[in-house]
Design an enzyme around this catalytic site. Structure first.
Site, PDB file in Angstrom:
ATOM      1  N   ASN A   1     -26.078 -54.806 -17.018  1.00  0.00           N
ATOM      2  CA  ASN A   1     -24.999 -54.495 -17.952  1.00  0.00           C
ATOM      3  C   ASN A   1     -25.443 -54.772 -19.381  1.00  0.00           C
ATOM      4  OD1 ASN A   1     -23.221 -56.657 -19.529  1.00  0.00           O
ATOM      5  ND2 ASN A   1     -24.113 -57.708 -17.758  1.00  0.00           N
TER       6      ASN A   1
ATOM      7  N   PHE B   1     -19.805 -57.993 -25.044  1.00  0.00           N
ATOM      8  CA  PHE B   1     -18.590 -58.780 -25.347  1.00  0.00           C
ATOM      9  C   PHE B   1     -17.401 -57.873 -25.697  1.00  0.00           C
ATOM     10  CE2 PHE B   1     -20.878 -62.940 -26.908  1.00  0.00           C
ATOM     11  CZ  PHE B   1     -21.320 -63.163 -25.622  1.00  0.00           C
TER      12      PHE B   1
ATOM     13  N   ASN C   1     -14.437 -68.811 -21.558  1.00  0.00           N
ATOM     14  CA  ASN C   1     -15.780 -68.601 -22.085  1.00  0.00           C
ATOM     15  C   ASN C   1     -15.667 -67.965 -23.466  1.00  0.00           C
ATOM     16  OD1 ASN C   1     -18.348 -67.117 -22.535  1.00  0.00           O
ATOM     17  ND2 ASN C   1     -18.864 -67.831 -20.479  1.00  0.00           N
TER      18      ASN C   1
ATOM     19  N   SER D   1     -26.020 -64.418 -23.873  1.00  0.00           N
ATOM     20  CA  SER D   1     -25.945 -63.013 -23.482  1.00  0.00           C
ATOM     21  C   SER D   1     -27.036 -62.234 -24.200  1.00  0.00           C
ATOM     22  CB  SER D   1     -24.578 -62.423 -23.845  1.00  0.00           C
ATOM     23  OG  SER D   1     -24.590 -61.022 -23.676  1.00  0.00           O
TER      24      SER D   1
ATOM     25  N   ASN E   1     -26.855 -59.142 -24.767  1.00  0.00           N
ATOM     26  CA  ASN E   1     -26.233 -57.893 -25.211  1.00  0.00           C
ATOM     27  C   ASN E   1     -25.562 -57.973 -26.572  1.00  0.00           C
ATOM     28  OD1 ASN E   1     -26.972 -56.699 -22.723  1.00  0.00           O
ATOM     29  ND2 ASN E   1     -25.239 -57.721 -21.758  1.00  0.00           N
ATOM     30  N   THR E   2     -25.650 -59.121 -27.224  1.00  0.00           N
ATOM     31  CA  THR E   2     -25.229 -59.263 -28.619  1.00  0.00           C
ATOM     32  C   THR E   2     -26.472 -59.622 -29.415  1.00  0.00           C
ATOM     33  OG1 THR E   2     -22.983 -59.958 -28.059  1.00  0.00           O
ATOM     34  CG2 THR E   2     -23.808 -60.561 -30.244  1.00  0.00           C
TER      35      THR E   2
ATOM     36  N   LYS F   1     -23.690 -72.138 -21.638  1.00  0.00           N
ATOM     37  CA  LYS F   1     -24.266 -71.128 -20.749  1.00  0.00           C
ATOM     38  C   LYS F   1     -25.595 -70.663 -21.326  1.00  0.00           C
ATOM     39  CE  LYS F   1     -22.999 -67.123 -17.993  1.00  0.00           C
ATOM     40  NZ  LYS F   1     -21.893 -66.221 -17.594  1.00  0.00           N
TER      41      LYS F   1
ATOM     42  N   ASN G   1     -27.297 -67.266 -17.221  1.00  0.00           N
ATOM     43  CA  ASN G   1     -26.775 -65.958 -17.620  1.00  0.00           C
ATOM     44  C   ASN G   1     -27.683 -64.873 -17.027  1.00  0.00           C
ATOM     45  OD1 ASN G   1     -25.275 -63.978 -19.045  1.00  0.00           O
ATOM     46  ND2 ASN G   1     -25.000 -65.363 -20.768  1.00  0.00           N
TER      47      ASN G   1
ATOM     48  N   GLY H   1     -27.281 -60.407 -10.070  1.00  0.00           N
ATOM     49  CA  GLY H   1     -27.347 -60.105  -8.648  1.00  0.00           C
ATOM     50  C   GLY H   1     -28.518 -60.790  -7.978  1.00  0.00           C
TER      51      GLY H   1
END
Length: 271
Positions: A109, A113, A137, A173, A175-176, A215, A244, A266
């Site tokens: 993914n 956010f 979170n 994360s 993704n940021t 995290k 994460n 996963g």
């Protein structure tokens, strides 16, 4: 049989659409009392000064805005963590941004956010009837530069503090853009100092000390983990959420979507 049928139907849809449909259906089924509260296998554990009724919980990311708390609680989780939430609403990254890799039981993914903002999350929490352990979170908005990141985390901390059993600080994360840079020694020290100081004030205001968990990313080198651990201890952080999603792709090389950018979760993350 029913599970296999539903899974097959949902897998005909893109992953994010299937996600929305599944949660909306779960909420409606719970509202209509089509299923009762699951009886979890009792295996209580105490962490962060909290007693978890069992060891299987729901991680952040599934219910970012706290819209489905009661329906998810009815499945028997030992805790529910909602978020990641940011001070202001944001749409997240462009779609498509969620990819299934069924051959290896994995997902990539790059949601970014996407959430409706901390005020909407709080309103949803206030409406929920769930009285179990609720983690919230928190993160920073994508357009807040790292030198001002602490202001975003502090804004969220202050707002969610009265509602959270514990608060998770997401600095990992992928993704940021630039978020993982907050795991560097100087940046982490400054952020945790600000959060710890504010927590002490909030503890005095509300008469209870809400645990803080950090995290972290699974892609850190051992030396970095040791230094990070010392920093967490120095600032009285209560727990580490490891891990994460990973940016490593060794386990999914050559698979369809295996080279998509974002965080891999996963089965391949387990190692």
């Amino acid at each position: 049989m029913l599970y296999r049928l539903l899974r097959s139907l949902l897998f005909q849809l893109d992953a994010e659409t299937a996600h929305r449909i599944t949660l909306a259906s779960l909420k409606q089924a719970h509202r209509l009392k089509l299923f009762g509260h699951a009886q979890p296998i009792p295996s209580p554990i105490e962490l962060m000064g909290l007693r978890f009724p069992n060891r299987v919980g729901l991680a952040a990311g599934l219910d970012k805005d706290g819209e489905y708390i009661d329906a998810l609680a009815a499945l028997g989780f030992g805790f529910i963590e909602i978020g990641t939430v940011t001070p202001r609403p944001q749409a997240g990254n462009p779609q498509p941004r969620l990819f299934r890799l069924p051959k290896v039981n994995a997902i990539i993914n790059r949601m970014g956010f996407n959430n409706a903002g901390v005020d909407v999350l709080i309103a949803n929490v206030e409406r929920a009837r769930y009285n179990g352990i609720l983690g919230i979170n928190i993160g920073k908005n994508f357009d807040t530069p790292n030198e001002r990141a602490s202001s975003d985390y502090l804004a969220c901390l202050c707002k969610v503090y009265p509602y959270a059993s514990y608060i998770a600080i997401n600095i990992s994360s992928p993704n940021t853009q630039g978020l993982r840079d907050l795991q560097a020694a100087d940046e982490l020290h400054a952020l945790l100092a600000a959060l710890s100081d504010e927590r002490e004030k909030l503890c005095g205001t509300y008469g209870r000390r809400v645990p803080l968990a950090i995290k972290i990313a699974p892609d850190l080198e051992p030396a970095h983990v040791r230094g990070l651990s010392e920093t967490l201890i120095a600032h009285g952080i209560d727990a580490v959420i490891a891990t994460n999603t990973t940016i490593a792709r060794d386990a999914v090389a050559g698979l369809r979507y295996g080279s998509e950018t974002g965080g891999l979760s996963g089965a391949p993350l387990r190692e």
